[in-house]
Design an enzyme around this catalytic site. Structure first.
Site, PDB file in Angstrom:
ATOM      1  N   MET A  20       0.846  -1.201   0.000  1.00 24.24           N
ATOM      2  CA  MET A  20       0.000   0.000   0.000  1.00 24.24           C
ATOM      3  C   MET A  20       0.876   1.244   0.000  1.00 24.24           C
ATOM      4  O   MET A  20       1.676   1.448   0.916  1.00 24.24           O
ATOM      5  CB  MET A  20      -0.937   0.012   1.211  1.00 24.24           C
ATOM      6  CG  MET A  20      -2.108  -0.950   1.088  1.00 24.24           C
ATOM      7  SD  MET A  20      -3.238  -0.869   2.504  1.00 24.24           S
ATOM      8  CE  MET A  20      -2.292  -1.722   3.753  1.00 24.24           C
ATOM      9  N   GLN A  55       7.691  -4.287  -4.612  1.00 22.60           N
ATOM     10  CA  GLN A  55       6.757  -4.262  -5.743  1.00 22.60           C
ATOM     11  C   GLN A  55       7.108  -3.121  -6.702  1.00 22.60           C
ATOM     12  O   GLN A  55       7.343  -1.995  -6.266  1.00 22.60           O
ATOM     13  CB  GLN A  55       5.324  -4.067  -5.251  1.00 22.60           C
ATOM     14  CG  GLN A  55       4.319  -4.243  -6.385  1.00 22.60           C
ATOM     15  CD  GLN A  55       2.917  -3.802  -6.017  1.00 22.60           C
ATOM     16  OE1 GLN A  55       2.688  -2.644  -5.673  1.00 22.60           O
ATOM     17  NE2 GLN A  55       1.973  -4.728  -6.100  1.00 22.60           N
ATOM     18  N   CYS A  64      -2.927  -1.480  -9.948  1.00 18.57           N
ATOM     19  CA  CYS A  64      -3.227  -0.138  -9.439  1.00 18.57           C
ATOM     20  C   CYS A  64      -4.206   0.582 -10.373  1.00 18.57           C
ATOM     21  O   CYS A  64      -3.945   0.737 -11.561  1.00 18.57           O
ATOM     22  CB  CYS A  64      -1.954   0.683  -9.292  1.00 18.57           C
ATOM     23  SG  CYS A  64      -2.329   2.331  -8.702  1.00 18.57           S
ATOM     24  N   LYS A 101       0.634  -9.125  -8.934  1.00 17.61           N
ATOM     25  CA  LYS A 101      -0.631  -8.770  -8.261  1.00 17.61           C
ATOM     26  C   LYS A 101      -1.495  -8.018  -9.269  1.00 17.61           C
ATOM     27  O   LYS A 101      -1.039  -7.060  -9.889  1.00 17.61           O
ATOM     28  CB  LYS A 101      -0.349  -7.898  -7.046  1.00 17.61           C
ATOM     29  CG  LYS A 101      -1.604  -7.448  -6.290  1.00 17.61           C
ATOM     30  CD  LYS A 101      -1.217  -6.849  -4.946  1.00 17.61           C
ATOM     31  CE  LYS A 101      -2.414  -6.349  -4.162  1.00 17.61           C
ATOM     32  NZ  LYS A 101      -2.921  -5.052  -4.645  1.00 17.61           N
ATOM     33  N   ARG A 155      -6.486  -2.696   3.664  1.00 17.82           N
ATOM     34  CA  ARG A 155      -7.052  -1.646   4.515  1.00 17.82           C
ATOM     35  C   ARG A 155      -7.401  -2.108   5.920  1.00 17.82           C
ATOM     36  O   ARG A 155      -7.358  -1.310   6.856  1.00 17.82           O
ATOM     37  CB  ARG A 155      -8.290  -1.046   3.823  1.00 17.82           C
ATOM     38  CG  ARG A 155      -7.911  -0.230   2.603  1.00 17.82           C
ATOM     39  CD  ARG A 155      -9.089   0.022   1.709  1.00 17.82           C
ATOM     40  NE  ARG A 155      -9.615  -1.223   1.141  1.00 17.82           N
ATOM     41  CZ  ARG A 155     -10.691  -1.329   0.400  1.00 17.82           C
ATOM     42  NH1 ARG A 155     -11.387  -0.250   0.128  1.00 17.82           N
ATOM     43  NH2 ARG A 155     -11.083  -2.492  -0.082  1.00 17.82           N
TER      44      ARG A 155
HETATM   45  C1  LIG Z   1      -3.872   3.539   0.480  1.00 17.29           C
HETATM   46  C2  LIG Z   1      -3.725   2.358  -0.427  1.00 17.29           C
HETATM   47  C3  LIG Z   1      -2.574   2.221  -1.188  1.00 17.29           C
HETATM   48  C4  LIG Z   1      -2.418   1.129  -2.048  1.00 17.29           C
HETATM   49  N1  LIG Z   1      -1.251   0.976  -2.719  1.00 17.29           N
HETATM   50  C5  LIG Z   1      -1.039  -0.162  -3.441  1.00 17.29           C
HETATM   51  C6  LIG Z   1       0.222  -0.437  -4.016  1.00 17.29           C
HETATM   52  O1  LIG Z   1       1.182   0.351  -3.893  1.00 17.29           O
HETATM   53  N2  LIG Z   1       0.356  -1.583  -4.730  1.00 17.29           N
HETATM   54  C7  LIG Z   1      -0.675  -2.483  -4.879  1.00 17.29           C
HETATM   55  O2  LIG Z   1      -0.503  -3.505  -5.519  1.00 17.29           O
HETATM   56  N3  LIG Z   1      -1.876  -2.240  -4.347  1.00 17.29           N
HETATM   57  C8  LIG Z   1      -2.064  -1.122  -3.608  1.00 17.29           C
HETATM   58  N4  LIG Z   1      -3.274  -0.940  -2.985  1.00 17.29           N
HETATM   59  C9  LIG Z   1      -4.302  -1.982  -3.091  1.00 17.29           C
HETATM   60  C10 LIG Z   1      -4.186  -2.987  -1.932  1.00 17.29           C
HETATM   61  O3  LIG Z   1      -2.965  -3.678  -1.982  1.00 17.29           O
HETATM   62  C11 LIG Z   1      -5.328  -4.001  -1.972  1.00 17.29           C
HETATM   63  O4  LIG Z   1      -5.264  -4.719  -3.170  1.00 17.29           O
HETATM   64  C12 LIG Z   1      -6.706  -3.350  -1.872  1.00 17.29           C
HETATM   65  O5  LIG Z   1      -6.722  -2.344  -0.882  1.00 17.29           O
HETATM   66  C13 LIG Z   1      -7.796  -4.384  -1.572  1.00 17.29           C
HETATM   67  O6  LIG Z   1      -7.514  -5.065  -0.384  1.00 17.29           O
HETATM   68  P1  LIG Z   1      -8.210  -4.656   1.013  1.00 17.29           P
HETATM   69  O7  LIG Z   1      -9.695  -4.697   0.792  1.00 17.29           O
HETATM   70  O8  LIG Z   1      -7.732  -5.690   1.990  1.00 17.29           O
HETATM   71  O9  LIG Z   1      -7.755  -3.280   1.334  1.00 17.29           O
HETATM   72  C14 LIG Z   1      -3.448   0.166  -2.169  1.00 17.29           C
HETATM   73  C15 LIG Z   1      -4.610   0.334  -1.423  1.00 17.29           C
HETATM   74  C16 LIG Z   1      -4.771   1.401  -0.560  1.00 17.29           C
HETATM   75  C17 LIG Z   1      -6.030   1.527   0.232  1.00 17.29           C
END
Ligand SMILES: Cc1cc2nc3c(=O)[nH]c(=O)nc-3n(C[C@H](O)[C@H](O)[C@H](O)COP(=O)(O)O)c2cc1C
Length: 329
Positions: free
Chosen positions: A18, A71, A101, A140, A228
């Site tokens: 994230m 990543q 993303c 991913k 999250r």
């Molecule tokens: C603030 C934030 C930043 C994120 N940054 C990335 C990232 O850098 N790389 C990535 O693959 N996914 C990123 N994601 C997506 C998360 O890795 C994840 O796939 C997504 O939040 C769904 O999972 P969750 O419901 O458990 O949050 C980000 C999500 C959030 C909320």
């Protein structure tokens, strides 16, 4: 579950990458609570090959957080292969490619989930990155670009053929961004495809130990990734691991114990950045934490907490919260 020769044990629970969240101190914190693997924030391949200082700092990994994946994202084959080599020199255990993303500045330019609109390029990048490094490469991604384009079952096979060692799937399309509910049925379909042999890590909306157990049981995934649900709640990994191993909920702790964890996060953030930037950075965690939910009349305290500009101000407010609880409780 094994990624290459890295054994993550049975039913591993991973901290999702994230941006602006999974810095080294947060990763170590989640690791301390039992995260079986952690990911850095995504790192731009273009910035890496231009040796941008701030980007290079994101490659720092600690021995104590292993196994850790760095990543990367980007849309050019050569830049991605070169970035992969730069990352490998920073000695992560795994290199992960971001094809998920959804944000405009990334996907709009064809990188991240934008690659779901150019599968041949996605596959070429994956093949070249796999060739470029000796560590396991993982991917991913999401279910597809939109609901008319749910490509993940076929795509997973194609990515596997490129030589990746595991695949993480967020159960949304690019168009959904973060709206609606994650659909795990297609993640399950990938896992149940008899042609798939690499581990499948499911991701999306897992915010409790019970839901995590259900995702393992119902969809058969090899690992579950938490994003999250860990923000403002790094102890979620302990709750989940306990439930997965014993079948029982981890008994709750004293309020002060959780508060101290959040305060530790503040201190670490300020140490890593500086007071102003550290406090700005950690506000996201303080805003998201479930710890203060249900405290009556908390609104003004919450606003004050998210406006505090020094550690002293912030800790004065935080230290008063248990007192508020006693008054109200
Ligand atoms: C603030 C934030 C930043 C994120 N940054 C990335 C990232 O850098 N790389 C990535 O693959 N996914 C990123 N994601 C997506 C998360 O890795 C994840 O796939 C997504 O939040 C769904 O999972 P969750 O419901 O458990 O949050 C980000 C999500 C959030 C909320």
């Amino acid at each position: 579950m094994k990624i290459g020769s890295i054994d993550l044990g049975k039913q591993p629970v991973l901290l999702a990458p994230m941006e602006d969240v999974t810095d080294i101190s947060f990763r170590l914190m989640c690791k301390r609570f039992g995260a079986d693997m952690v990911y850095t924030e995504f790192v731009s391949s273009d910035a890496l090959i231009r040796h941008v200082n701030k980007t290079q700092q994101k490659l720092t990994v600690s021995e104590d957080e292993r196994p850790v994946a760095i990543q990367i994202y980007g849309r050019e084959v050569d830049a991605m292969a070169e970035a992969a080599r730069i990352c490998e020199a920073a000695r992560p255990d795994i290199l992960d490619i971001n094809f998920g993303c959804p944000v405009k500045r990334v996907a709009g330019k064809g990188a991240g989930a934008g690659m779901l609109r150019n599968i041949p390029l996605m596959l070429e990048i994956t093949r070249e990155v796999v060739k470029a490094v000796n560590i396991p490469v993982t991917v991913k991604t999401r279910l597809g670009w939109d609901m008319n384009d749910l490509v993940i079952v076929d795509l997973a096979e194609q990515l596997q053929d490129c030589g990746i060692a595991a695949l993480s799937i967020h159960g949304r399309t690019r168009s959904q961004m973060y709206t609606g509910e994650a659909d795990w049925t297609l993640i399950g379909a990938v896992k149940n495809n008899p042609r798939m042999h690499i581990p499948i890590i499911g991701n999306g909306d897992v915010t409790s130990a019970e839901r995590c157990r259900e995702c393992f049981d119902r969809y058969g995934v090899d690992g579950v990734m938490i994003g999250r649900g860990s923000i403002g709640r790094p102890w979620i990994f302990e709750e989940i691991k306990h439930f997965l191993t014993t079948g029982e909920a981890l008994p709750g702790r004293e309020f002060q114990w959780y508060l101290d964890i959040l305060k530790q996060q503040v201190v670490q953030s300020v140490e890593r950045l500086d007071e102003r930037r550290g406090i700005l950075h950690i506000r996201r965690h303080l805003a998201a934490t479930p710890l203060f939910k249900g405290i009556p009349d908390f609104k003004s305290t919450r606003i004050a907490m998210l406006r505090a500009e020094t550690v002293e101000q912030l800790f004065d407010i935080m230290d008063n919260i248990p007192h508020l609880l006693k008054l109200k409780g």
